[in-house]
Design an enzyme around this catalytic site. Structure first.
Site, mmCIF file in Angstrom:
data_model
loop_
_atom_site.group_PDB
_atom_site.id
_atom_site.type_symbol
_atom_site.label_atom_id
_atom_site.label_comp_id
_atom_site.label_asym_id
_atom_site.label_seq_id
_atom_site.Cartn_x
_atom_site.Cartn_y
_atom_site.Cartn_z
ATOM 1 C CG HIS A 1 0.785 4.882 4.322
ATOM 2 N ND1 HIS A 1 -0.119 4.763 4.795
ATOM 3 C CD2 HIS A 1 1.556 4.467 4.057
ATOM 4 C CE1 HIS A 1 0.179 4.222 5.871
ATOM 5 N NE2 HIS A 1 1.578 3.696 5.410
ATOM 6 C CG HIS B 1 -0.055 -0.142 2.823
ATOM 7 N ND1 HIS B 1 0.268 -1.447 2.848
ATOM 8 C CD2 HIS B 1 -0.055 0.768 3.594
ATOM 9 C CE1 HIS B 1 0.729 -1.006 3.790
ATOM 10 N NE2 HIS B 1 0.445 -0.196 4.390
#
Ligand code: AMP
Ligand code: ZN
Length: 139
Positions: free
Chosen positions: A101, A99
């Site tokens: 950010h 992921h």
């Protein structure tokens, strides 16, 4: 992967504050934001590290990061963003599904740059050319 919370979000079996989705990626608001608009962008493919993703998902992830950064900044009135991956547990990664950010940043937010994330940096190396060679040999 069944026990992965971000796979579950991608499949829709766990709710999220989704802001964008296409065939290969998804973006949703971080449940514990560092600033308003803190967004996570994930591939719809389970892999814990960026460098273990199939290249097509990695490029698609970059396309989505590119598409969303401007709108996120504009929506929350930020003039800057920190865009980062915690890529592996030694780097502080807690959710083992890739992921990115996107963290909106503000002049007075008290945060620092990515140069502040390592508290005990390695001593400066005089032998940069050997490091270059070691990396090049593995590409
Ligand atoms: P990391 O340390 O890079 O693995 O960060 C994981 C991030 O996922 C943290 O910022 C969490 O707040 C966020 N997070 C964990 N669970 C959820 C969830 N269900 N929905 C949205 N964000 C989440
Ligand atoms: Zn997963």
């Amino acid at each position: 992967m069944e026990s992965c919370i971000f796979c579950a979000i991608a499949e829709g079996s766990i709710p999220s504050h989704s802001i964008y989705e296409n065939e290969t990626t998804m973006a949703f608001l971080d449940i514990n934001p560092l600033s308003t608009g803190h967004t996570l962008i994930i591939p719809k493919y389970h892999s814990s590290k960026l460098n273990q993703l199939p290249i097509s998902f990695a490029t698609s992830l970059m396309n989505t990061i590119y598409t969303l950064t401007g709108p996120i900044e504009e929506a929350v009135g930020a003039t800057a963003t920190t865009i980062a991956f915690n890529n592996g547990s030694a780097a502080g990664q807690e959710v083992p599904h890739v992921h990115c950010h996107i963290i909106p940043r503000f002049e007075q937010d008290g945060g620092k740059s990515v140069h502040s994330i390592v508290e005990n940096p390695s001593p400066p190396s005089a032998d940069l050319s050997n490091i270059v060679l070691s990396i090049k040999n593995l590409i």
